[in-house]
Design a protein around this motif. Sequence first.
Motif, PDB file in Angstrom:
ATOM      1  N   GLU A 178      -0.274  -9.577  -2.172  1.00 55.96           N
ATOM      2  CA  GLU A 178      -0.210  -8.123  -2.075  1.00 55.96           C
ATOM      3  C   GLU A 178      -1.366  -7.517  -1.293  1.00 55.96           C
ATOM      4  O   GLU A 178      -1.443  -6.293  -1.163  1.00 55.96           O
ATOM      5  CB  GLU A 178      -0.177  -7.520  -3.482  1.00 55.96           C
ATOM      6  N   THR A 179      -2.249  -8.328  -0.760  1.00 56.56           N
ATOM      7  CA  THR A 179      -3.421  -7.778  -0.080  1.00 56.56           C
ATOM      8  C   THR A 179      -3.038  -6.993   1.169  1.00 56.56           C
ATOM      9  O   THR A 179      -3.658  -5.979   1.466  1.00 56.56           O
ATOM     10  CB  THR A 179      -4.426  -8.877   0.293  1.00 56.56           C
ATOM     11  N   VAL A 228      -0.228  -5.310   1.725  1.00 59.31           N
ATOM     12  CA  VAL A 228       0.366  -4.045   1.286  1.00 59.31           C
ATOM     13  C   VAL A 228      -0.723  -3.107   0.798  1.00 59.31           C
ATOM     14  O   VAL A 228      -0.745  -1.913   1.138  1.00 59.31           O
ATOM     15  CB  VAL A 228       1.417  -4.296   0.176  1.00 59.31           C
ATOM     16  N   ARG A 229      -1.640  -3.631  -0.002  1.00 60.06           N
ATOM     17  CA  ARG A 229      -2.743  -2.821  -0.530  1.00 60.06           C
ATOM     18  C   ARG A 229      -3.628  -2.320   0.614  1.00 60.06           C
ATOM     19  O   ARG A 229      -4.080  -1.172   0.597  1.00 60.06           O
ATOM     20  CB  ARG A 229      -3.568  -3.645  -1.521  1.00 60.06           C
ATOM     21  N   GLY A 230      -3.843  -3.146   1.612  1.00 59.95           N
ATOM     22  CA  GLY A 230      -4.630  -2.745   2.774  1.00 59.95           C
ATOM     23  C   GLY A 230      -3.971  -1.602   3.536  1.00 59.95           C
ATOM     24  O   GLY A 230      -4.641  -0.665   3.984  1.00 59.95           O
ATOM     25  N   GLN A 231      -2.648  -1.661   3.688  1.00 60.35           N
ATOM     26  CA  GLN A 231      -1.921  -0.581   4.361  1.00 60.35           C
ATOM     27  C   GLN A 231      -2.017   0.717   3.566  1.00 60.35           C
ATOM     28  O   GLN A 231      -2.166   1.797   4.142  1.00 60.35           O
ATOM     29  CB  GLN A 231      -0.465  -0.972   4.562  1.00 60.35           C
ATOM     30  N   GLN A 232      -1.923   0.617   2.240  1.00 60.89           N
ATOM     31  CA  GLN A 232      -2.037   1.806   1.404  1.00 60.89           C
ATOM     32  C   GLN A 232      -3.421   2.430   1.531  1.00 60.89           C
ATOM     33  O   GLN A 232      -3.550   3.654   1.665  1.00 60.89           O
ATOM     34  CB  GLN A 232      -1.754   1.460  -0.062  1.00 60.89           C
ATOM     35  N   LEU A 233      -4.457   1.603   1.496  1.00 60.44           N
ATOM     36  CA  LEU A 233      -5.825   2.112   1.629  1.00 60.44           C
ATOM     37  C   LEU A 233      -6.057   2.723   3.007  1.00 60.44           C
ATOM     38  O   LEU A 233      -6.709   3.761   3.131  1.00 60.44           O
ATOM     39  CB  LEU A 233      -6.838   1.007   1.358  1.00 60.44           C
TER      40      LEU A 233
END
Length: 140
Positions: free
Chosen positions: A100-101, A103-108
């Motif tokens: 999930e890193t 996806v989490r990076g895109q969200q951040l």
Amino acid sequence: MAREFHRTDRIADAMKRELAQLIQNEIRDPRVGMTNVNDVEVSRDLSHAKVYVTFVGEDDAKKIEDGVQVLNRAAGFLRSQLAGSIQMRAMPRLSFRYDETSVRGQQLSALIDKAVAADRKDLDEGEDGQQDDNQEKSQD
């Protein structure tokens, strides 16, 4: 001084390269689609390996879960194929997990872009107010 690479790091790197090829060429299930092998973590005793994968273009949680299940069911086959290409006494058991890193990076990144845009908007509004004040003072 050069960094020393542990045996587990070298094995993980070799497994990562081989698994990427094997998944692409040998797994024919359409639920897997285009899969990226992001990382492999091998335990110190070389008995287990966690394989972190992402699926290109997939955002649906159900499809991602199905893809991971397919890979976990094919883990025995992939392990036997790895044993043929990587010479080891015992091949680690494979456990596939969704990474999930990214996806989490895109969200951040989206949050940062939103904050920067809000700051620019506030700054532009502040400058417009100062320009209006300056124009009024020059007219007096």
